[in-house]
Scaffold this active site. Sequence first.
Site, mmCIF file in Angstrom:
data_model
loop_
_atom_site.group_PDB
_atom_site.id
_atom_site.type_symbol
_atom_site.label_atom_id
_atom_site.label_comp_id
_atom_site.label_asym_id
_atom_site.label_seq_id
_atom_site.Cartn_x
_atom_site.Cartn_y
_atom_site.Cartn_z
ATOM 1 N N GLY A 39 5.254 40.851 54.919
ATOM 2 C CA GLY A 39 6.570 40.919 55.250
ATOM 3 C C GLY A 39 7.422 39.684 54.539
ATOM 4 O O GLY A 39 7.646 39.666 53.513
ATOM 5 N N VAL A 40 7.398 38.486 55.409
ATOM 6 C CA VAL A 40 8.217 37.358 55.384
ATOM 7 C C VAL A 40 7.197 36.477 54.619
ATOM 8 O O VAL A 40 7.426 35.891 53.511
ATOM 9 C CB VAL A 40 8.940 36.680 56.390
ATOM 10 C CG1 VAL A 40 9.654 35.460 56.275
ATOM 11 C CG2 VAL A 40 9.713 37.945 56.978
ATOM 12 N N ASP A 101 7.119 38.575 65.167
ATOM 13 C CA ASP A 101 6.636 38.338 66.699
ATOM 14 C C ASP A 101 6.650 39.692 67.307
ATOM 15 O O ASP A 101 5.805 39.978 68.355
ATOM 16 C CB ASP A 101 7.527 37.523 67.253
ATOM 17 C CG ASP A 101 7.514 36.135 66.792
ATOM 18 O OD1 ASP A 101 6.261 35.666 66.324
ATOM 19 O OD2 ASP A 101 8.394 35.509 66.740
ATOM 20 N N HIS A 125 2.851 30.166 63.453
ATOM 21 C CA HIS A 125 3.480 29.291 64.372
ATOM 22 C C HIS A 125 2.485 29.750 65.737
ATOM 23 O O HIS A 125 1.866 30.536 65.866
ATOM 24 C CB HIS A 125 4.954 29.585 64.536
ATOM 25 C CG HIS A 125 5.463 30.966 65.078
ATOM 26 N ND1 HIS A 125 5.053 31.695 65.924
ATOM 27 C CD2 HIS A 125 6.209 31.822 64.080
ATOM 28 C CE1 HIS A 125 5.685 32.926 65.851
ATOM 29 N NE2 HIS A 125 6.012 33.014 64.904
ATOM 30 N N GLY A 154 9.382 32.064 53.441
ATOM 31 C CA GLY A 154 8.218 32.265 52.587
ATOM 32 C C GLY A 154 8.513 32.257 51.035
ATOM 33 O O GLY A 154 7.823 31.891 50.329
#
Length: 202
Positions: A39-40, A101, A125, A154
Amino acid sequence: MAKIDFGGMTEDIVTRKEFSLKKAQQILKKEVVAVIGYGVQGPAQSLNMRDNGINVIIGQDPRFKGDWDRAAKDGFKPGKALFDIEEACQKATIIMMLVNDGALKVVFPRVKPYLTAGKALYFSHGFGFVYNKLTGVKPSADVDVIMVAPKGSGTSVRRNFLAGVGINSSFAVAQDSTGKALDRTLAIGITVGSGYLLPTTF
């Protein structure tokens, strides 16, 4: 570690000069790194590692067709370097949890059965590991738990890499089961495109 003065504060920093790409490649040469989630952060970190000669595979739920197709378009061939989450985790020695998350609580139960002794669980993180009552992320004591947190999106991680400059990242080790967790962490930090690596905690 190098010591660098940041506005009057002396920090211990790991740089690419002292922890070279060659050293990082040597440490990771027998590892299979599975990036879970495209994704990111997933695309940038996986592409940078692949460009640096690391054996990278992608674990992505094919039901999320946009991310699956993007990974395939980026050269991660289905069945060879692009797999469903469980198959990627089974093949991997280092599992990089780069899903968002909100997805951790759903994805981690799919990952956990493949977190066998000696593997490493990686984050970018500390939220998922520290707030495990919310996320359900509770790896067993026989795996390494490590983190490299690039200080940028990213797209910035990838853009800086392609420009030949590094992005600053913080790093931490929460569990060192194998005795090589720190080396694994720093090697990944270098190969994902970090310039300076700053020690922190989860």
